[in-house]
Design an enzyme around this catalytic site. Structure first.
Site, mmCIF file in Angstrom:
data_model
loop_
_atom_site.group_PDB
_atom_site.id
_atom_site.type_symbol
_atom_site.label_atom_id
_atom_site.label_comp_id
_atom_site.label_asym_id
_atom_site.label_seq_id
_atom_site.Cartn_x
_atom_site.Cartn_y
_atom_site.Cartn_z
ATOM 1 N N THR A 119 45.441 33.312 36.957
ATOM 2 C CA THR A 119 44.842 34.200 35.733
ATOM 3 C C THR A 119 44.952 34.716 34.063
ATOM 4 O O THR A 119 45.733 34.312 33.759
ATOM 5 C CB THR A 119 45.123 35.624 36.707
ATOM 6 O OG1 THR A 119 45.876 35.803 38.048
ATOM 7 C CG2 THR A 119 44.256 37.167 36.254
ATOM 8 N N PRO A 121 42.997 36.951 30.926
ATOM 9 C CA PRO A 121 42.684 38.185 30.214
ATOM 10 C C PRO A 121 40.901 38.088 31.188
ATOM 11 O O PRO A 121 41.005 38.870 31.059
ATOM 12 C CB PRO A 121 42.704 38.020 29.202
ATOM 13 C CG PRO A 121 44.131 36.964 28.442
ATOM 14 C CD PRO A 121 44.067 36.298 29.772
ATOM 15 N N SER A 125 39.530 37.170 39.272
ATOM 16 C CA SER A 125 38.621 36.957 41.315
ATOM 17 C C SER A 125 37.735 35.648 40.857
ATOM 18 O O SER A 125 38.076 34.841 41.588
ATOM 19 C CB SER A 125 38.184 37.778 41.591
ATOM 20 O OG SER A 125 38.824 39.380 41.927
ATOM 21 N N ARG A 245 48.257 32.300 51.434
ATOM 22 C CA ARG A 245 47.607 34.111 51.783
ATOM 23 C C ARG A 245 48.566 33.732 53.323
ATOM 24 O O ARG A 245 48.579 35.644 53.244
ATOM 25 C CB ARG A 245 46.145 33.506 52.375
ATOM 26 C CG ARG A 245 45.645 33.789 51.052
ATOM 27 C CD ARG A 245 44.737 33.412 50.402
ATOM 28 N NE ARG A 245 43.707 33.811 49.386
ATOM 29 C CZ ARG A 245 42.711 32.703 48.739
ATOM 30 N NH1 ARG A 245 41.599 32.310 49.703
ATOM 31 N NH2 ARG A 245 42.576 33.434 47.037
ATOM 32 N N GLU A 368 46.453 36.754 45.366
ATOM 33 C CA GLU A 368 45.979 35.787 45.760
ATOM 34 C C GLU A 368 45.025 35.950 46.629
ATOM 35 O O GLU A 368 44.487 35.610 47.896
ATOM 36 C CB GLU A 368 47.884 35.102 47.463
ATOM 37 C CG GLU A 368 48.672 34.477 46.381
ATOM 38 C CD GLU A 368 48.991 34.014 47.602
ATOM 39 O OE1 GLU A 368 48.687 33.086 48.263
ATOM 40 O OE2 GLU A 368 51.269 34.277 46.687
ATOM 41 N N GLY A 369 44.210 36.616 45.618
ATOM 42 C CA GLY A 369 42.826 36.597 46.198
ATOM 43 C C GLY A 369 43.082 38.159 47.039
ATOM 44 O O GLY A 369 43.479 38.780 47.809
#
Ligand SMILES: Cc1cc2nc3c(=O)[nH]c(=O)nc-3n(C[C@H](O)[C@H](O)[C@H](O)COP(=O)(O)OP(=O)(O)OC[C@H]3O[C@@H](n4cnc5c(N)ncnc54)[C@H](O)[C@@H]3O)c2cc1C
Length: 391
Positions: A119, A121, A125, A245, A368-369
């Site tokens: 991730t 700034p 997603s 997940r 993680e989504g």
């Protein structure tokens, strides 16, 4: 045939896990309230936990290892998320290393805690929008990394990090590779520790890479992965998530079960006991709500174990992993909230852990989504669309 039967040995392991987790629960509030600094460690060392001896031989059968992994995760988080501090070495980066590293890389960084930094700034997603760059300096045989990463779980505590960066911004997913950067490498700095709603026992970090030079062989998957599909590239590392997940779902469901059991105990004191044999119209509205939460948790557990079982049998589980994460995250979020609804003020009092579990569970539907992204993946898989066709 799918079978979730546990061996006797695994049942005994789970029982030991339960005892350790319940011990960690005693320290849950302490770590929650000492988020600001690195709280002095008050948890007993893992090896000082008393474990009951395990049966030596497995009299029943072998349990699918991935299924056992999920049950263990649920049990640990049933105690409290704080147990992560005592779960020994390992972060999301370790799962990426296991899934995409060469045998030499796996051996080299064995035992190190590795976080995973995707991730940025301007990129959450939509991970193909990564702006961090990696450029190869042929003269020195080094990669030069530049970029900024945020919300890196265990970023402060980890020994190193698996960083996603692009070799070619025009190439989208195809240009993205992952690199292992260890703490202390010049040009790599952890700049910030987040203050969070929940999971405060775990640190979440921001980091920057400024002309950070790492040896060429720190490219995950080895140099071949630059041209090879998969490997340390986008698709290869995304496969990591098929293993992790369901585990995030399992974290959430462990917390949700703790919340439900606490709620049932408190309501039982007030005389609310579920009569499962009674017809729905003969039960109280509160008992009915408890059953609904219980059923939701059971459904999520089945989704999580199903996806783990497939992975343990080396079968594809892309869709099932997303179902497990979507369902687990949603049930964790809604079950804890509904438990607060059932207990009223007791549910938000800091005298009890329910309000903390509500806060801790929220992240399982984000990292993680997010739940929305999992649903997008499920829809693509079912309808046969590519990411470009349905995004
Ligand atoms: C405590 C914590 C720990 C984390 N740990 C890590 C870590 O270890 N490593 C790491 O790399 N990242 C980590 N993250 C980041 C996390 O993975 C991202 O927050 C997550 O991917 C969402 O990205 P975003 O926050 O930028 O939200 P956005 O992507 O901006 O999304 C905002 C909202 O829009 C929705 N949305 C976005 N795109 C779509 C779409 N196409 N269709 C429908 N809805 C959509 C999302 O579901 C969300 O609700 C962590 C985050 C937190 C809060």
């Amino acid at each position: 045939m799918i079978d979730f039967t546990l061996s006797q040995r695994d049942e005994a392991i789970l029982e030991n896990q339960r005892e350790q987790a319940m011990l960690c629960r005693k320290y849950a509030r302490y770590y929650d309230e000492h988020e600001e600094e690195f709280a002095p460690d008050v948890l007993p060392e893992a090896d000082s936990f008393e474990s009951k001896p395990l049966p030596e031989t497995d009299s029943a059968r072998d349990t699918n290892g991935a299924v056992m992994g999920m049950l263990t995760t649920m049990m640990q988080n049933y105690g409290d998320y704080t147990i992560r501090l005592r779960r020994g070495k390992g972060g999301l980066g370790n799962a990426a290393l296991a899934a995409s590293g060469t045998p030499e890389q796996v051996e080299r960084w064995r035992g190190q805690t590795l976080a995973m930094a995707i991730t940025e700034p301007g990129c959450g997603s939509d991970s193909k929008a990564i702006q961090a760059t990696a450029v190869l300096d042929e003269a020195t045989n080094e990669w030069i990394l530049n970029g900024e990463k945020i919300f890196v779980t265990t970023g402060c505590r980890a020994d190193g990090v698996v960083v996603w960066a692009t070799l070619d911004k025009e190439a989208g997913r195809g240009g993205i590779k992952s690199f292992i950067v260890m703490k202390g490498t010049p040009g790599f700095d952890v700049t910030h520790k987040e203050k969070k709603l929940g999971i405060r026992a775990d640190d979440t970090a921001a980091m920057v890479f400024r002309d950070c030079r790492i040896p060429r062989d720190h490219l995950l998957g080895g140099k071949e992965s630059v041209s090879r599909k998969g490997g340390g590239g986008f698709k290869g590392v995304m496969k990591t998530f098929n293993m992790t997940r369901p585990a995030v779902g399992a974290i959430g469901i462990g917390i949700a079960q703790a919340a439900l059991d606490f709620t049932k105990e408190e309501l039982a004191r007030e005389g609310v006991v579920i009569d499962y044999m009674a017809a729905p119209h003969q039960r109280s509205a509160i008992a009915e709500k408890l059953i609904e939460i219980e059923a939701d948790i059971d459904a999520a557990v089945l989704d999580i174990l199903h996806s783990a079982w497939l992975s343990g049998e080396a079968k594809p589980n892309n869709t099932e992993a997303s179902i497990a994460k979507a369902k687990g995250g949603e049930v964790a979020r809604t079950a804890t909230q509904r438990c607060i609804g059932l207990l009223g003020s007791l549910g938000i009092s800091r005298e009890y852990l329910l309000e903390k579990w509500f806060r801790d569970s929220r992240i399982t539907d984000i990292y993680e989504g997010t739940g929305q992204i999992q649903r997008l993946i499920i829809a693509r898989d079912i309808l046969g669309y590519s990411a470009a066709e349905l995004s």
